[in-house]
Design a protein around this motif. Structure first.
Motif, PDB file in Angstrom:
ATOM      1  N   LYS A 107       0.820  -1.205   0.000  1.00  7.45           N
ATOM      2  CA  LYS A 107       0.000   0.000   0.000  1.00  7.45           C
ATOM      3  C   LYS A 107       0.857   1.259   0.000  1.00  7.45           C
ATOM      4  CE  LYS A 107      -4.453  -1.130   0.276  1.00  7.45           C
ATOM      5  NZ  LYS A 107      -5.456  -0.628  -0.687  1.00  7.45           N
ATOM      6  N   SER A 108       1.968   1.219   0.740  1.00 10.62           N
ATOM      7  CA  SER A 108       2.842   2.382   0.855  1.00 10.62           C
ATOM      8  C   SER A 108       3.527   2.746  -0.459  1.00 10.62           C
ATOM      9  CB  SER A 108       3.904   2.133   1.929  1.00 10.62           C
ATOM     10  OG  SER A 108       4.696   0.995   1.596  1.00 10.62           O
ATOM     11  N   SER A 109       3.546   1.800  -1.403  1.00 11.10           N
ATOM     12  CA  SER A 109       4.171   2.039  -2.712  1.00 11.10           C
ATOM     13  C   SER A 109       3.150   2.103  -3.838  1.00 11.10           C
ATOM     14  CB  SER A 109       5.194   0.936  -2.999  1.00 11.10           C
ATOM     15  OG  SER A 109       6.214   0.925  -2.033  1.00 11.10           O
ATOM     16  N   GLY A 110       1.897   2.329  -3.474  1.00  8.06           N
ATOM     17  CA  GLY A 110       0.861   2.483  -4.489  1.00  8.06           C
ATOM     18  C   GLY A 110       0.039   1.250  -4.760  1.00  8.06           C
ATOM     19  N   GLY A 159      -2.817  -1.193  -4.967  1.00  7.17           N
ATOM     20  CA  GLY A 159      -4.256  -0.999  -4.882  1.00  7.17           C
ATOM     21  C   GLY A 159      -4.752   0.314  -5.439  1.00  7.17           C
ATOM     22  N   LYS A 160      -3.848   1.240  -5.732  1.00  8.82           N
ATOM     23  CA  LYS A 160      -4.265   2.518  -6.308  1.00  8.82           C
ATOM     24  C   LYS A 160      -4.793   2.286  -7.713  1.00  8.82           C
ATOM     25  CE  LYS A 160      -2.667   7.188  -7.375  1.00  8.82           C
ATOM     26  NZ  LYS A 160      -1.521   8.121  -7.399  1.00  8.82           N
ATOM     27  N   VAL A 180      -3.539  -4.908  -3.381  1.00  5.41           N
ATOM     28  CA  VAL A 180      -2.088  -4.777  -3.532  1.00  5.41           C
ATOM     29  C   VAL A 180      -1.650  -4.928  -4.987  1.00  5.41           C
ATOM     30  CG1 VAL A 180      -1.414  -5.355  -1.176  1.00  5.41           C
ATOM     31  CG2 VAL A 180      -1.849  -7.206  -2.806  1.00  5.41           C
ATOM     32  N   VAL A 181      -2.562  -4.814  -5.924  1.00  5.93           N
ATOM     33  CA  VAL A 181      -2.185  -4.841  -7.341  1.00  5.93           C
ATOM     34  C   VAL A 181      -1.441  -3.555  -7.687  1.00  5.93           C
ATOM     35  CG1 VAL A 181      -3.089  -4.668  -9.699  1.00  5.93           C
ATOM     36  CG2 VAL A 181      -3.928  -6.441  -8.168  1.00  5.93           C
ATOM     37  N   ASN A 182      -0.334  -3.705  -8.384  1.00  4.34           N
ATOM     38  CA  ASN A 182       0.498  -2.578  -8.798  1.00  4.34           C
ATOM     39  C   ASN A 182       0.076  -2.141 -10.200  1.00  4.34           C
ATOM     40  OD1 ASN A 182       2.465  -0.720  -9.353  1.00  4.34           O
ATOM     41  ND2 ASN A 182       4.199  -2.082  -8.996  1.00  4.34           N
ATOM     42  N   TRP A 183      -0.912  -1.277 -10.263  1.00  8.91           N
ATOM     43  CA  TRP A 183      -1.428  -0.848 -11.558  1.00  8.91           C
ATOM     44  C   TRP A 183      -0.421  -0.048 -12.368  1.00  8.91           C
ATOM     45  CZ3 TRP A 183      -5.382  -2.821 -14.015  1.00  8.91           C
ATOM     46  CH2 TRP A 183      -6.427  -3.418 -13.293  1.00  8.91           C
ATOM     47  N   LYS A 184       0.591   0.522 -11.688  1.00  8.93           N
ATOM     48  CA  LYS A 184       1.613   1.279 -12.419  1.00  8.93           C
ATOM     49  C   LYS A 184       2.337   0.374 -13.422  1.00  8.93           C
ATOM     50  CE  LYS A 184       2.568   4.661  -8.764  1.00  8.93           C
ATOM     51  NZ  LYS A 184       3.593   5.179  -7.823  1.00  8.93           N
TER      52      LYS A 184
END
Length: 224
Positions: free
Chosen positions: A108-111, A113-114, A210-214
């Motif tokens: 979460k701290s690295s994005g 779920g964003k 926790v998916v990293n959409w980036k």
């Protein structure tokens, strides 16, 4: 014949194998986050076993199969070359798929779920109506995988569209379907059983946190 892994998914290289300078040993890629960093959605113990044991086993199997394949090439043993293809597909696919999987996750701290933005979100909304409807469709298809396998968001370059797909066991997406892999979710029991037991849908619901959409966006923008 799967003789080499795509550069984008290849792990760091070490010493040469039996391909006499044409191949290198595959090694386990380091995670860009701590094992416990994805908690409470994926436990640290699952991540540790999944990465250090299961992924390592695929690498070991791939290296061993490629050593044998190199010897078969040198000995011009076509029957042995053919016999080794299933081991290369299984272990090579396991290595490719897991390397992508680790990159598809983030704390979460690295994005983690964003929600996605830009062109990827527009394409998802055009195809499925909304991000929530996409996730609902993805989870339904992936939960229905019989036995072990993967759920995928892929890009069909020929038709210029996003597609949801599933593959069995460790079959890699592109050689199996022709789709370019953007997002892969592992639904082998070793990915969730210690925490979610046999309730695969609960795991699939939680993992979007926790998916990293980036990384998904970056792959989409590269090929779109």
């Amino acid at each position: 014949m799967l003789r080499s892994l795509p550069r984008a998914f290849a792990a760091p290289i070490a010493r040469p194998s039996a391909f006499a300078g044409a191949r290198f040993k595959h090694t386990l890629p380091a995670l860009p986050y701590a094992y416990e960093a994805l908690e409470p959605y994926i436990s640290g113990k699952i991540m540790e076993i999944h990465h250090s044991k299961h992924h390592q086993a695929y690498i070991n199997g791939l290296n061993a199969a490629e050593e044998k394949l190199g010897s078969a090439f040198q000995g011009k043993d076509v029957s042995e070359e053919i016999a080794l293809q299933s081991a290369i597909k299984f272990n090579g696919g396991g290595h490719i798929n897991h390397t992508l999987f680790w990159e598809n996750l983030a704390p979460k701290s690295s994005g983690g779920g964003k929600k996605p933005e830009g062109n990827l979100l527009k394409e998802i909304e055009k195809t499925w109506g909304s991000l929530d409807k996409f996730i609902e469709k993805f989870n339904a298809q992936t939960a229905a995988v019989q036995g072990s396998g993967w759920g995928w968001l892929g890009y069909n370059k020929d038709f210029k569209r996003l597609e949801i797909a599933t593959t069995a066991n460790q079959d890699p997406l592109k050689p199996t379907t022709g789709l370019i892999p953007l997002l892969g979710i592992d639904v082998w029991e070793h990915a969730y059983y210690l925490q979610y037991k046999n309730v695969r849908p609960d795991y699939l619901k939680a993992i979007w946190e926790v998916v990293n959409w980036k990384t998904v966006e970056a792959r989409f923008n590269k090929h779109h």
